[in-house]
Write a protein that holds these residues in place. Structure first.
Motif, mmCIF file in Angstrom:
data_model
loop_
_atom_site.group_PDB
_atom_site.id
_atom_site.type_symbol
_atom_site.label_atom_id
_atom_site.label_comp_id
_atom_site.label_asym_id
_atom_site.label_seq_id
_atom_site.Cartn_x
_atom_site.Cartn_y
_atom_site.Cartn_z
ATOM 1 N N LEU A 207 30.617 78.092 86.165
ATOM 2 C CA LEU A 207 31.238 78.003 84.840
ATOM 3 C C LEU A 207 31.792 76.534 84.535
ATOM 4 O O LEU A 207 32.414 75.663 85.238
ATOM 5 C CB LEU A 207 32.467 79.063 85.056
ATOM 6 C CG LEU A 207 33.144 79.088 83.467
ATOM 7 C CD1 LEU A 207 32.303 79.747 82.520
ATOM 8 C CD2 LEU A 207 34.576 79.881 83.650
ATOM 9 N N THR A 208 31.373 76.171 83.419
ATOM 10 C CA THR A 208 31.947 74.609 83.140
ATOM 11 C C THR A 208 32.675 74.806 81.749
ATOM 12 O O THR A 208 33.395 73.840 81.559
ATOM 13 C CB THR A 208 30.381 73.881 82.869
ATOM 14 O OG1 THR A 208 29.721 74.511 81.804
ATOM 15 C CG2 THR A 208 29.532 73.749 83.976
ATOM 16 N N GLU A 209 32.767 75.795 80.851
ATOM 17 C CA GLU A 209 33.375 75.797 79.645
ATOM 18 C C GLU A 209 33.960 77.236 79.459
ATOM 19 O O GLU A 209 33.308 78.121 79.356
ATOM 20 C CB GLU A 209 32.351 75.316 78.304
ATOM 21 C CG GLU A 209 33.057 75.182 77.197
ATOM 22 C CD GLU A 209 31.923 75.037 76.012
ATOM 23 O OE1 GLU A 209 32.239 74.919 74.784
ATOM 24 O OE2 GLU A 209 30.726 74.674 76.270
ATOM 25 N N ILE A 210 35.057 77.176 78.865
ATOM 26 C CA ILE A 210 36.044 78.185 78.501
ATOM 27 C C ILE A 210 36.652 78.045 77.264
ATOM 28 O O ILE A 210 37.236 77.150 76.726
ATOM 29 C CB ILE A 210 36.989 78.575 79.497
ATOM 30 C CG1 ILE A 210 36.639 78.779 80.965
ATOM 31 C CG2 ILE A 210 38.111 79.935 78.884
ATOM 32 C CD1 ILE A 210 37.799 78.713 81.826
ATOM 33 N N ILE A 226 40.935 78.632 88.284
ATOM 34 C CA ILE A 226 40.050 78.074 87.358
ATOM 35 C C ILE A 226 39.262 77.126 88.683
ATOM 36 O O ILE A 226 39.793 76.327 89.110
ATOM 37 C CB ILE A 226 40.729 77.189 86.647
ATOM 38 C CG1 ILE A 226 41.677 77.611 85.654
ATOM 39 C CG2 ILE A 226 39.639 76.444 85.763
ATOM 40 C CD1 ILE A 226 41.134 78.785 84.751
ATOM 41 N N VAL A 230 34.888 73.781 85.997
ATOM 42 C CA VAL A 230 35.049 73.979 84.908
ATOM 43 C C VAL A 230 35.585 72.596 84.239
ATOM 44 O O VAL A 230 36.343 71.696 84.918
ATOM 45 C CB VAL A 230 36.249 74.936 84.496
ATOM 46 C CG1 VAL A 230 36.784 74.869 83.079
ATOM 47 C CG2 VAL A 230 35.945 76.408 84.941
#
Length: 282
Positions: A207-210, A226, A230
């Motif tokens: 996961l890179t973007e929230i 996290i 991210v």
């Protein structure tokens, strides 16, 4: 007196003009469906359901042309709708088209549709790389004798999913837990906003973007870590005024390599003036 009568008549005529203009701008009607003409055919503009209508099939055509689009809010807030079937000609679905349908159990898609597909009632892009909409009423909540929530919707994402789309789980209070797949890269804006009974999630190492408001008001979350992959956390991403999270752990030495939005950290439960603690772990 004559002047007043003339003014009153003028006002009435003006009102009718506004009403006619509003009516004409809402598009063409067919039963409980309203359409607007587009370059590619017609778009569904509004659906007006009733308590006796539990299912809806989007027509493939209207007035001799393909129905190719579901516009913003066209089916939103349909409180009685349980099953939605999308035809083969739909090419575009607005992120707000299907939000807040509380008893919707399944979104089905024609096998001939080139742009979208459905698996177990959940809407995806055709190549299964993006989850677009999860029906709010798919799985009912489970409660104990005291009314405490002990279960509900449990989602395991397919390994192909790279993006969870904007509003995908919008206000899905029946969602209890979700297992993200390795390969997931982006959680878009408001994807899980107000999933008030979501109690557990663990982010994958991909996961890179929230996104903005992606998990805001998910007050039942108790654990949040996290991962180091991210790169950005959007505005209000985990915002809450009554969070059950005890501590947020970020697997980085510090926040220097992170783009952090405003007010992304939730406030503690029973203490709205105090933020949840954040710990950086290198």
């Amino acid at each position: 007196m004559k002047k007043k009568i003339i003014c009153a008549v003028s006002a009435i005529l003006a009102l009718f003009t506004v009403m006619f203009s509003f009516s004409s701008c809402t598009g063409e009607e067919s039963g409980n469906l309203q359409y607007k003409e587009t370059e590619s055919g017609y778009a569904l503009y509004r659906y007006s359901g009733s308590s006796t209508e539990k299912s809806l099939t989007i027509p493939d055509t209207y007035d001799g042309k393909h129905v190719t689009e579901l516009m913003a809010f066209c089916i939103s807030n349909s409180e009685y709708l349980e099953t939605l079937t999308i035809g083969e000609n739909i090419e575009k679905i607005d992120p707000w088209a299907l939000t807040n349908c509380p008893v919707l159990k399944a979104i089905n898609v024609s096998e001939n549709n080139k742009y979208f597909t459905s698996v177990d009632g959940v809407l995806y892009s055709k190549d299964m790389t993006k989850l677009l909409a999860y029906p709010n009423g798919k799985t009912p909540l489970v409660t104990d004798k005291n009314g405490k929530v002990t279960g509900g919707g449990s989602v395991n994402l397919p390994e192909t999913v790279e993006v969870i789309g904007e509003n995908a789980f919008y206000m899905c209070s029946n969602l209890y837990s979700i297992e993200f797949n390795e390969g997931l890269q982006t959680v878009e804006d408001m994807a899980f906003i107000k999933c008030t009974n979501l109690s557990a999630l663990y982010f994958p190492s991909t996961l890179t973007e929230i996104g903005v408001d992606s998990f805001s008001y998910c007050d039942s979350l108790t654990h949040l870590e996290i991962p180091s992959c991210v790169k950005s956390i959007g505005d209000y991403a985990f915002f809450s005024t009554s969070s059950s999270i005890d501590k947020i752990v970020i697997h980085q030495p510090n926040g220097d390599s992170l783009t952090l939005g405003k007010d992304w950290i939730p406030n503690k439960k029973n203490n709205v003036r105090e933020k949840v603690a954040v710990e950086y772990v290198g």
